[in-house]
Design a protein around this motif. Structure first.
Motif, PDB file in Angstrom:
ATOM      1  N   GLU A   3     -37.693  33.987  32.338  1.00  0.00           N
ATOM      2  CA  GLU A   3     -39.148  33.959  32.275  1.00  0.00           C
ATOM      3  C   GLU A   3     -39.718  34.992  31.312  1.00  0.00           C
ATOM      4  O   GLU A   3     -40.878  34.906  30.911  1.00  0.00           O
ATOM      5  N   PHE A   4     -38.908  35.993  30.936  1.00  0.00           N
ATOM      6  CA  PHE A   4     -39.390  37.036  30.031  1.00  0.00           C
ATOM      7  C   PHE A   4     -39.358  36.615  28.571  1.00  0.00           C
ATOM      8  O   PHE A   4     -39.705  37.384  27.697  1.00  0.00           O
ATOM      9  N   ASP A   5     -38.911  35.408  28.296  1.00  0.00           N
ATOM     10  CA  ASP A   5     -38.890  34.865  26.933  1.00  0.00           C
ATOM     11  C   ASP A   5     -38.112  35.766  25.962  1.00  0.00           C
ATOM     12  O   ASP A   5     -38.588  36.112  24.886  1.00  0.00           O
ATOM     13  N   VAL A   6     -36.923  36.179  26.413  1.00  0.00           N
ATOM     14  CA  VAL A   6     -36.025  37.009  25.614  1.00  0.00           C
ATOM     15  C   VAL A   6     -34.678  36.311  25.568  1.00  0.00           C
ATOM     16  O   VAL A   6     -34.246  35.720  26.563  1.00  0.00           O
ATOM     17  N   LYS A   7     -34.028  36.349  24.415  1.00  0.00           N
ATOM     18  CA  LYS A   7     -32.689  35.752  24.306  1.00  0.00           C
ATOM     19  C   LYS A   7     -31.726  36.483  25.232  1.00  0.00           C
ATOM     20  O   LYS A   7     -31.836  37.699  25.416  1.00  0.00           O
ATOM     21  N   PHE A   8     -30.777  35.733  25.767  1.00  0.00           N
ATOM     22  CA  PHE A   8     -29.809  36.345  26.664  1.00  0.00           C
ATOM     23  C   PHE A   8     -29.016  37.443  25.954  1.00  0.00           C
ATOM     24  O   PHE A   8     -28.781  38.507  26.517  1.00  0.00           O
ATOM     25  N   SER A   9     -28.619  37.202  24.706  1.00  0.00           N
ATOM     26  CA  SER A   9     -27.819  38.197  23.977  1.00  0.00           C
ATOM     27  C   SER A   9     -28.596  39.499  23.779  1.00  0.00           C
ATOM     28  O   SER A   9     -28.024  40.590  23.841  1.00  0.00           O
ATOM     29  N   THR A  10     -29.904  39.398  23.581  1.00  0.00           N
ATOM     30  CA  THR A  10     -30.752  40.588  23.424  1.00  0.00           C
ATOM     31  C   THR A  10     -30.740  41.421  24.698  1.00  0.00           C
ATOM     32  O   THR A  10     -30.768  42.652  24.651  1.00  0.00           O
ATOM     33  N   TYR A  11     -30.657  40.755  25.829  1.00  0.00           N
ATOM     34  CA  TYR A  11     -30.611  41.436  27.109  1.00  0.00           C
ATOM     35  C   TYR A  11     -29.198  41.924  27.430  1.00  0.00           C
ATOM     36  O   TYR A  11     -29.005  43.012  27.976  1.00  0.00           O
ATOM     37  N   ALA A  12     -28.199  41.118  27.079  1.00  0.00           N
ATOM     38  CA  ALA A  12     -26.817  41.404  27.469  1.00  0.00           C
ATOM     39  C   ALA A  12     -26.193  42.570  26.692  1.00  0.00           C
ATOM     40  O   ALA A  12     -25.448  43.359  27.271  1.00  0.00           O
ATOM     41  N   VAL A  13     -26.474  42.678  25.412  1.00  0.00           N
ATOM     42  CA  VAL A  13     -25.833  43.719  24.592  1.00  0.00           C
ATOM     43  C   VAL A  13     -26.078  45.128  25.145  1.00  0.00           C
ATOM     44  O   VAL A  13     -25.128  45.888  25.335  1.00  0.00           O
ATOM     45  N   PRO A  14     -27.319  45.514  25.454  1.00  0.00           N
ATOM     46  CA  PRO A  14     -27.510  46.856  26.031  1.00  0.00           C
ATOM     47  C   PRO A  14     -26.814  47.032  27.380  1.00  0.00           C
ATOM     48  O   PRO A  14     -26.359  48.139  27.703  1.00  0.00           O
ATOM     49  N   MET A  15     -26.724  45.951  28.163  1.00  0.00           N
ATOM     50  CA  MET A  15     -26.022  46.040  29.448  1.00  0.00           C
ATOM     51  C   MET A  15     -24.531  46.292  29.229  1.00  0.00           C
ATOM     52  O   MET A  15     -23.921  47.107  29.927  1.00  0.00           O
ATOM     53  N   ILE A  16     -23.955  45.609  28.258  1.00  0.00           N
ATOM     54  CA  ILE A  16     -22.526  45.771  27.945  1.00  0.00           C
ATOM     55  C   ILE A  16     -22.277  47.182  27.415  1.00  0.00           C
ATOM     56  O   ILE A  16     -21.352  47.872  27.845  1.00  0.00           O
ATOM     57  N   ILE A  17     -23.106  47.611  26.479  1.00  0.00           N
ATOM     58  CA  ILE A  17     -22.979  48.957  25.908  1.00  0.00           C
ATOM     59  C   ILE A  17     -23.116  50.010  27.004  1.00  0.00           C
ATOM     60  O   ILE A  17     -22.329  50.964  27.068  1.00  0.00           O
ATOM     61  N   GLY A  18     -24.088  49.837  27.866  1.00  0.00           N
ATOM     62  CA  GLY A  18     -24.317  50.793  28.946  1.00  0.00           C
ATOM     63  C   GLY A  18     -23.125  50.904  29.875  1.00  0.00           C
ATOM     64  O   GLY A  18     -22.743  52.009  30.283  1.00  0.00           O
ATOM     65  N   GLU A  19     -22.518  49.777  30.188  1.00  0.00           N
ATOM     66  CA  GLU A  19     -21.360  49.797  31.090  1.00  0.00           C
ATOM     67  C   GLU A  19     -20.182  50.526  30.443  1.00  0.00           C
ATOM     68  O   GLU A  19     -19.498  51.323  31.087  1.00  0.00           O
ATOM     69  N   ILE A  20     -19.954  50.270  29.158  1.00  0.00           N
ATOM     70  CA  ILE A  20     -18.850  50.934  28.452  1.00  0.00           C
ATOM     71  C   ILE A  20     -19.121  52.436  28.328  1.00  0.00           C
ATOM     72  O   ILE A  20     -18.234  53.255  28.577  1.00  0.00           O
ATOM     73  N   LYS A  21     -20.343  52.798  27.966  1.00  0.00           N
ATOM     74  CA  LYS A  21     -20.686  54.217  27.841  1.00  0.00           C
ATOM     75  C   LYS A  21     -20.553  54.935  29.184  1.00  0.00           C
ATOM     76  O   LYS A  21     -20.080  56.067  29.242  1.00  0.00           O
ATOM     77  N   ARG A  22     -20.976  54.285  30.246  1.00  0.00           N
ATOM     78  CA  ARG A  22     -20.861  54.880  31.580  1.00  0.00           C
ATOM     79  C   ARG A  22     -19.400  55.119  31.925  1.00  0.00           C
ATOM     80  O   ARG A  22     -19.031  56.165  32.437  1.00  0.00           O
ATOM     81  N   PHE A  23     -18.550  54.152  31.604  1.00  0.00           N
ATOM     82  CA  PHE A  23     -17.122  54.308  31.863  1.00  0.00           C
ATOM     83  C   PHE A  23     -16.546  55.470  31.064  1.00  0.00           C
ATOM     84  O   PHE A  23     -15.817  56.300  31.601  1.00  0.00           O
ATOM     85  N   LEU A  24     -16.872  55.543  29.784  1.00  0.00           N
ATOM     86  CA  LEU A  24     -16.346  56.617  28.934  1.00  0.00           C
ATOM     87  C   LEU A  24     -16.826  57.980  29.415  1.00  0.00           C
ATOM     88  O   LEU A  24     -16.058  58.941  29.445  1.00  0.00           O
ATOM     89  N   ARG A  25     -18.076  58.055  29.805  1.00  0.00           N
ATOM     90  CA  ARG A  25     -18.623  59.315  30.297  1.00  0.00           C
ATOM     91  C   ARG A  25     -17.941  59.724  31.600  1.00  0.00           C
ATOM     92  O   ARG A  25     -17.503  60.853  31.754  1.00  0.00           O
ATOM     93  N   ASP A  26     -17.835  58.784  32.527  1.00  0.00           N
ATOM     94  CA  ASP A  26     -17.237  59.084  33.823  1.00  0.00           C
ATOM     95  C   ASP A  26     -15.748  59.349  33.720  1.00  0.00           C
ATOM     96  O   ASP A  26     -15.185  60.103  34.497  1.00  0.00           O
TER      97      ASP A  26
END
Length: 133
Positions: A39-62
């Motif tokens: 409903e936010f009229d945003v492409k899925f990839s635009t939403y998914a990339v920061p989520m993927i990056i965030g998960e990887i960064k969180r893992f590396l940090r932890d």
């Protein structure tokens, strides 16, 4: 999955295997699927990339890998500047990180010794560390 692969490639060379980065990125992708709202009229990839990056960064940090990478890069930089290996205190000041934290982070990246490592070879017999213990 190609999206996960392309994002995970950005994090190569930080002490984590590509397969591990891909798995962690896949978790980010699954989280993006669960939370995506069309409903936010945003492409899925635009939403998914920061989520993927965030998960990887969180893992590396932890996992401490990110700090290991930063320490390694700073150590190289200081080595070029000083013309010698930097002392722990110099590294601490440059990183704005306590000496104890740098020591723990560096030690956590050391390879684990195997008790089955060969410590002596001679006369056709091998002596392993476990035998000496």
């Amino acid at each position: 999955m190609g999206l996960v692969y392309s994002v995970a490639r950005r994090f190569l060379g930080r002490g984590v295997e590509m397969e591990d980065l891909f798995q962690i990125g896949s978790i980010g992708l699954l989280k993006a699927v669960d939370h995506f709202n069309p409903e936010f009229d945003v492409k899925f990839s635009t939403y998914a990339v920061p989520m993927i990056i965030g998960e990887i960064k969180r893992f590396l940090r932890d996992d401490g890998k990110e700090d290991q990478y930063k320490i390694y890069k700073m150590r190289e930089k200081l080595e070029k500047k000083l013309g010698r290996e930097p002392e722990l205190q110099e590294l601490s000041v440059a990183m704005d990180m306590p000496v104890e934290e740098i020591t723990i982070t560096m030690e956590s990246s050391a390879e684990v010794e195997s008790i089955y490592r060969t410590v002596y070879q001679g006369d056709g017999t091998d002596l392993q560390l476990v035998d000496r213990l």
